[in-house]
Design a protein around this motif. Structure first.
Motif, mmCIF file in Angstrom:
data_model
loop_
_atom_site.group_PDB
_atom_site.id
_atom_site.type_symbol
_atom_site.label_atom_id
_atom_site.label_comp_id
_atom_site.label_asym_id
_atom_site.label_seq_id
_atom_site.Cartn_x
_atom_site.Cartn_y
_atom_site.Cartn_z
ATOM 1 N N CYS A 95 0.798 -1.349 0.047
ATOM 2 C CA CYS A 95 -0.103 0.041 -0.194
ATOM 3 C C CYS A 95 0.720 1.240 0.107
ATOM 4 O O CYS A 95 0.493 2.255 -0.357
ATOM 5 C CB CYS A 95 -1.262 0.005 1.028
ATOM 6 N N LEU A 96 1.611 1.516 0.934
ATOM 7 C CA LEU A 96 2.658 2.162 0.869
ATOM 8 C C LEU A 96 3.738 2.666 -0.319
ATOM 9 O O LEU A 96 3.601 3.716 -1.649
ATOM 10 C CB LEU A 96 3.956 2.353 1.823
ATOM 11 N N LEU A 97 3.975 1.386 -0.732
ATOM 12 C CA LEU A 97 4.280 1.979 -2.771
ATOM 13 C C LEU A 97 2.967 2.455 -3.223
ATOM 14 O O LEU A 97 3.881 3.176 -4.405
ATOM 15 C CB LEU A 97 5.298 0.540 -2.959
ATOM 16 N N GLU A 98 2.643 1.721 -3.560
ATOM 17 C CA GLU A 98 1.125 2.153 -4.608
ATOM 18 C C GLU A 98 0.980 3.659 -4.384
ATOM 19 O O GLU A 98 0.568 3.947 -5.340
ATOM 20 C CB GLU A 98 0.089 0.895 -4.785
ATOM 21 N N ALA A 99 0.980 4.216 -2.684
ATOM 22 C CA ALA A 99 0.216 5.053 -2.823
ATOM 23 C C ALA A 99 1.597 6.589 -3.646
ATOM 24 O O ALA A 99 1.052 7.240 -3.625
ATOM 25 C CB ALA A 99 -0.001 5.477 -1.634
ATOM 26 N N GLU A 100 2.992 6.261 -2.579
ATOM 27 C CA GLU A 100 3.077 6.790 -3.182
ATOM 28 C C GLU A 100 4.105 7.091 -4.177
ATOM 29 O O GLU A 100 3.930 8.077 -5.267
ATOM 30 C CB GLU A 100 5.150 6.517 -2.688
ATOM 31 N N ILE A 144 0.902 9.183 -6.234
ATOM 32 C CA ILE A 144 0.846 10.956 -6.262
ATOM 33 C C ILE A 144 1.970 11.543 -6.025
ATOM 34 O O ILE A 144 2.153 12.790 -6.373
ATOM 35 C CB ILE A 144 -0.023 10.730 -4.306
ATOM 36 N N SER A 145 2.880 10.534 -6.609
ATOM 37 C CA SER A 145 4.226 11.334 -6.257
ATOM 38 C C SER A 145 5.792 11.233 -7.695
ATOM 39 O O SER A 145 6.509 11.462 -7.641
ATOM 40 C CB SER A 145 5.514 11.365 -5.265
ATOM 41 N N GLY A 146 5.083 9.880 -8.076
ATOM 42 C CA GLY A 146 5.963 9.840 -9.971
ATOM 43 C C GLY A 146 6.831 8.444 -9.062
ATOM 44 O O GLY A 146 7.269 8.700 -9.985
ATOM 45 N N GLY A 147 7.134 7.981 -8.417
ATOM 46 C CA GLY A 147 7.676 7.590 -7.616
ATOM 47 C C GLY A 147 7.480 7.023 -6.486
ATOM 48 O O GLY A 147 7.057 7.972 -5.444
ATOM 49 N N ALA A 148 8.515 6.256 -5.705
ATOM 50 C CA ALA A 148 8.526 5.182 -4.582
ATOM 51 C C ALA A 148 9.548 5.190 -3.636
ATOM 52 O O ALA A 148 10.486 4.584 -4.918
ATOM 53 C CB ALA A 148 7.548 4.307 -4.481
ATOM 54 N N HIS A 149 9.753 5.251 -2.979
ATOM 55 C CA HIS A 149 11.038 4.606 -1.382
ATOM 56 C C HIS A 149 10.591 3.712 -0.905
ATOM 57 O O HIS A 149 9.254 3.055 -0.612
ATOM 58 C CB HIS A 149 10.750 6.002 -1.105
ATOM 59 N N GLN A 150 11.028 2.920 -0.470
ATOM 60 C CA GLN A 150 11.266 1.256 0.443
ATOM 61 C C GLN A 150 11.125 2.093 2.069
ATOM 62 O O GLN A 150 11.308 2.802 2.260
ATOM 63 C CB GLN A 150 12.498 0.489 0.418
ATOM 64 N N LEU A 156 16.527 2.088 7.392
ATOM 65 C CA LEU A 156 17.213 1.749 6.275
ATOM 66 C C LEU A 156 17.935 3.000 6.021
ATOM 67 O O LEU A 156 17.478 4.199 5.974
ATOM 68 C CB LEU A 156 15.792 1.807 4.964
ATOM 69 N N VAL A 157 19.507 2.994 5.729
ATOM 70 C CA VAL A 157 20.091 3.617 5.344
ATOM 71 C C VAL A 157 19.511 4.759 3.898
ATOM 72 O O VAL A 157 19.709 5.765 3.758
ATOM 73 C CB VAL A 157 21.569 3.070 5.340
ATOM 74 N N ASP A 158 19.571 3.848 3.021
ATOM 75 C CA ASP A 158 18.491 4.214 1.845
ATOM 76 C C ASP A 158 17.449 4.786 2.085
ATOM 77 O O ASP A 158 16.545 3.879 1.462
ATOM 78 C CB ASP A 158 19.093 3.345 1.254
ATOM 79 N N ARG A 159 17.166 6.039 2.633
ATOM 80 C CA ARG A 159 15.486 5.998 2.777
ATOM 81 C C ARG A 159 15.488 7.163 2.926
ATOM 82 O O ARG A 159 16.100 8.217 2.679
ATOM 83 C CB ARG A 159 14.844 5.729 4.645
ATOM 84 N N ALA A 160 14.275 7.546 2.643
ATOM 85 C CA ALA A 160 13.684 8.750 1.494
ATOM 86 C C ALA A 160 14.182 10.101 3.462
ATOM 87 O O ALA A 160 13.812 9.883 4.332
ATOM 88 C CB ALA A 160 11.984 8.948 1.556
ATOM 89 N N ARG A 161 13.867 10.700 3.198
ATOM 90 C CA ARG A 161 14.659 12.132 4.558
ATOM 91 C C ARG A 161 13.404 12.674 4.721
ATOM 92 O O ARG A 161 13.596 13.490 5.795
ATOM 93 C CB ARG A 161 16.072 12.802 4.006
ATOM 94 N N LYS A 162 12.719 12.685 4.168
ATOM 95 C CA LYS A 162 11.450 13.854 3.982
ATOM 96 C C LYS A 162 10.339 12.563 4.390
ATOM 97 O O LYS A 162 10.538 10.881 3.648
ATOM 98 C CB LYS A 162 11.102 14.252 2.828
ATOM 99 N N PRO A 163 9.540 12.484 5.558
ATOM 100 C CA PRO A 163 9.034 11.562 6.156
ATOM 101 C C PRO A 163 7.424 12.401 4.786
ATOM 102 O O PRO A 163 7.331 12.892 3.905
ATOM 103 C CB PRO A 163 7.621 12.412 7.517
ATOM 104 N N LEU A 164 6.271 10.984 4.828
ATOM 105 C CA LEU A 164 5.550 10.887 3.500
ATOM 106 C C LEU A 164 4.967 12.265 3.827
ATOM 107 O O LEU A 164 4.653 12.201 5.349
ATOM 108 C CB LEU A 164 4.287 10.257 4.380
ATOM 109 N N SER A 165 4.494 12.394 2.949
ATOM 110 C CA SER A 165 3.316 13.915 2.585
ATOM 111 C C SER A 165 1.887 13.335 3.359
ATOM 112 O O SER A 165 1.231 11.794 3.567
ATOM 113 C CB SER A 165 2.922 14.041 1.694
ATOM 114 N N ARG A 166 0.929 13.560 4.366
ATOM 115 C CA ARG A 166 -0.005 13.541 4.724
ATOM 116 C C ARG A 166 -1.108 13.215 3.779
ATOM 117 O O ARG A 166 -1.682 11.622 4.150
ATOM 118 C CB ARG A 166 -1.041 14.456 5.481
#
Length: 304
Positions: free
Chosen positions: A158-163, A166-172, A225-235
């Motif tokens: 669900c996180l991968l699909e939602a991001e 909405i954002s055109g790309g997804a982080h793990q 994860l070291v290779d994680r998005a530095r910004k939290p998920l948007s609402r």
């Protein structure tokens, strides 16, 4: 030999465990389940273990399960360790702050090592298992449990699909876990004898996906994860992920399911007294004779 990739930020993991220490017991049901299973396995083994270590003890689920079991008399001294000093605070008995990636124990000094739901956060799981095996005396026992690949599969999807939507790309956003079929193989690679691996797939039901996220935070099991998005998920992305979760994984009563896969392994430090497989060609009786059948060459048809 190349070093394994650094997947997890261990300093961040320690910080999140420290943060979770005060509320850990409110969401410690998986730890309690894995600890009870480890005690059951220990109860079936007819021997004593004078000196044992619980790696990643958190708030003491293994010691608690051991206390009320038939196996309690098999351990003389149990040392509880954890990456987080806050997790160990306020309890009696030997305790030690230990990084599971850098064990401080002398070679062949321990009779038993138990670790439940902590080792999946190590960057080099095989390396950690090698250290455990070296710390065990010959014929010493290791019982371990870690989260497997099917864990949180619903949330991951669900996180991968939602991001992506909405954002055109997804982080793990959810950490990768070991495959359930790798347990015995991991022990063999680390040099353990007589490895055994079992998988316990647990479905936990929540009134709302937000309750799952709250539990993960209370367990200290959120992604590092070291290779994680530095910004939290948007609402917007988060709400869309929660919407997808409820749409796809709600059950008849409206509650949603979350999968956790617990891989439990047991292995022994090698010792000459242990059972060993026979060498090829050493059999004294032909298989055909034992089965009372007629031996035929490949492609040969049975006589009419």
């Amino acid at each position: 030999m190349t070093a394994p990739p650094v997947l997890f930020d261990r300093a961040l993991h320690r910080w999140r465990l420290d943060r979770a220490a005060a509320s850990y017991d409110t969401a410690g049901f998986l730890k309690a389940r894995a600890a009870a299973d480890a005690v059951d396995r220990l109860d079936a083994i007819l021997r004593r273990f004078p000196l044992a270590v619980d790696l990643g003890a958190r708030t003491g689920a293994f010691a608690e399960a051991l206390k009320d079991s038939e196996a309690a008399g098999k351990i003389d001294t149990l040392i509880e360790t954890d990456l987080s000093a806050a997790m160990l605070a306020g309890r009696s008995g030997p305790r030690l702050v230990v990084d599971e990636e850098r064990l401080p124990f002398a070679p062949e000094s321990l009779d038993l090592v138990v670790s439940t739901l902590a080792l999946h956060w190590t960057n080099d799981l095989v390396g950690a298992l090698v250290q455990i095996r070296r710390a065990l005396k010959p014929d010493g026992l290791f019982i371990g449990a870690f989260l497997g690949g099917a864990t949180l599969t619903e949330l991951r999807q669900c996180l991968l699909e939602a991001e992506s939507e909405i954002s055109g790309g997804a982080h793990q956003r959810v950490s990768p876990f070991a495959d359930g079929f790798d347990g015995a193989g991991l022990l063999q690679r680390a040099g353990f004898a007589l490895p055994v691996s079992d998988v316990d797939r647990v479905t936990v039901r929540y009134a709302h996906p937000l309750s799952l996220l709250k539990d993960l935070r209370a367990m200290g099991e959120t992604s590092v994860l070291v290779d994680r998005a530095r910004k939290p998920l948007s609402r917007k992305v988060l709400f869309r992920a929660l919407e997808l979760y409820q749409t796809r994984f709600a059950q008849a009563d409206g509650k949603v399911a979350a999968t956790f896969e617990i891989i439990t392994v047991t292995g022994w430090a090698p010792h000459e007294s242990q059972q060993k497989p026979l060498k090829p060609g050493s059999a004294k009786v032909r298989l055909a004779d034992a089965l009372k059948t007629t031996e035929r060459s490949a492609g040969e048809k049975p006589a009419p």
